[in-house]
Design a protein around this motif. Structure first.
Motif, PDB file in Angstrom:
ATOM      1  N   SER A  30       0.710  -1.106   0.072  1.00 26.05           N
ATOM      2  CA  SER A  30      -0.199   0.038   0.487  1.00 26.05           C
ATOM      3  C   SER A  30       0.808   1.844  -0.074  1.00 26.05           C
ATOM      4  N   ARG A  31       2.580   1.109   0.707  1.00 21.93           N
ATOM      5  CA  ARG A  31       3.128   1.827   0.182  1.00 21.93           C
ATOM      6  C   ARG A  31       3.819   2.178  -1.007  1.00 21.93           C
ATOM      7  N   LEU A  32       3.760   1.408  -2.242  1.00 22.93           N
ATOM      8  CA  LEU A  32       4.429   1.285  -2.647  1.00 22.93           C
ATOM      9  C   LEU A  32       3.710   2.302  -4.145  1.00 22.93           C
ATOM     10  N   THR A  33       4.705   2.557  -4.951  1.00 22.24           N
ATOM     11  CA  THR A  33       4.386   2.696  -6.684  1.00 22.24           C
ATOM     12  C   THR A  33       4.509   1.899  -7.694  1.00 22.24           C
ATOM     13  N   VAL A  34       4.041   1.455  -7.842  1.00 23.18           N
ATOM     14  CA  VAL A  34       4.077   0.371  -9.233  1.00 23.18           C
ATOM     15  C   VAL A  34       3.659   0.499 -10.393  1.00 23.18           C
ATOM     16  N   GLY A  35       4.469  -0.317 -11.671  1.00 23.70           N
ATOM     17  CA  GLY A  35       4.581   0.623 -12.723  1.00 23.70           C
ATOM     18  C   GLY A  35       4.960  -0.697 -13.510  1.00 23.70           C
ATOM     19  N   TRP A  36       4.377  -0.030 -14.780  1.00 24.41           N
ATOM     20  CA  TRP A  36       4.633  -1.367 -15.630  1.00 24.41           C
ATOM     21  C   TRP A  36       5.779  -0.415 -17.233  1.00 24.41           C
ATOM     22  N   PHE A  37       6.658  -0.763 -17.373  1.00 22.33           N
ATOM     23  CA  PHE A  37       7.480  -0.256 -18.356  1.00 22.33           C
ATOM     24  C   PHE A  37       7.382  -1.667 -19.848  1.00 22.33           C
ATOM     25  N   ARG A  38       7.781  -1.542 -20.733  1.00 19.69           N
ATOM     26  CA  ARG A  38       7.850  -2.580 -22.036  1.00 19.69           C
ATOM     27  C   ARG A  38       9.497  -1.964 -22.524  1.00 19.69           C
ATOM     28  N   TYR A  95       7.172  -5.254 -18.188  1.00 19.77           N
ATOM     29  CA  TYR A  95       8.255  -5.501 -17.059  1.00 19.77           C
ATOM     30  C   TYR A  95       7.323  -4.448 -15.940  1.00 19.77           C
ATOM     31  N   CYS A  96       6.701  -5.261 -14.884  1.00 17.76           N
ATOM     32  CA  CYS A  96       6.763  -4.086 -13.668  1.00 17.76           C
ATOM     33  C   CYS A  96       7.633  -3.873 -12.671  1.00 17.76           C
ATOM     34  N   GLU A  97       7.630  -2.804 -11.816  1.00 23.65           N
ATOM     35  CA  GLU A  97       8.805  -2.166 -11.066  1.00 23.65           C
ATOM     36  C   GLU A  97       8.019  -1.534  -9.631  1.00 23.65           C
ATOM     37  N   ALA A  98       8.197  -1.616  -9.227  1.00 27.50           N
ATOM     38  CA  ALA A  98       7.592  -1.089  -7.499  1.00 27.50           C
ATOM     39  C   ALA A  98       9.308  -0.161  -7.300  1.00 27.50           C
ATOM     40  N   ASP A  99       8.894   0.994  -6.517  1.00 29.51           N
ATOM     41  CA  ASP A  99       9.461   1.949  -5.963  1.00 29.51           C
ATOM     42  C   ASP A  99       8.304   3.017  -5.174  1.00 29.51           C
TER      43      ASP A  99
END
Length: 122
Positions: A30-38, A95-99
């Motif tokens: 709940s405290r992470l930003t999650v994104g998608w890249f390709r 790909y997903c990434e989290a930060d």
């Protein structure tokens, strides 16, 4: 340590739809930003979409605006990427990434999943 697992990639025809999933473990989702890249063959990893931990905060890359939708389910620690009106140029490994922060440049992302292949072809 945060770990990410993508799934849902497959072969789809142009104009079709597909939904990718990214399950997050090992962190406070709940405290992470999650994104998608390709990343397409011979090209740099490209920002697709991201969603902040604050509900409703989303950003999209110009090439997918109006066609892709990112969403998250905090109860399932999962982020989804709903893709519609797919084009051959959407073919790539996703790909997903989290930060904790919003990341739109792949150079600054630290945690990646293993990727899932999306192929758009007739």
């Amino acid at each position: 340590q945060v770990q990410l697992a993508e799934s849902g990639g497959e072969l789809v025809q142009p104009g079709g739809s597909l939904k990718l999933s990214c399950v997050v473990s090992g962190g406070t989702f709940s405290r992470l930003t999650v994104g998608w890249f390709r990343e397409a063959p011979g090209k740099e990893r490209e920002f697709v979409a991201t969603t902040g931990w604050s509900t409703g905060t989303t950003y999209y890359g110009d090439s997918v605006k109006g066609r892709f939708t990112i969403s998250r389910d905090n109860a399932k620690d999962t982020v989804y990427l709903q893709m519609s009106d797919l084009k051959p140029e959407d073919t790539a490994v996703y790909y997903c990434e989290a930060d904790p922060a919003i990341i739109t440049d792949a150079r600054f992302a630290k945690t990646w999943g293993q990727g899932t292949q999306v192929t758009v072809s007739s």
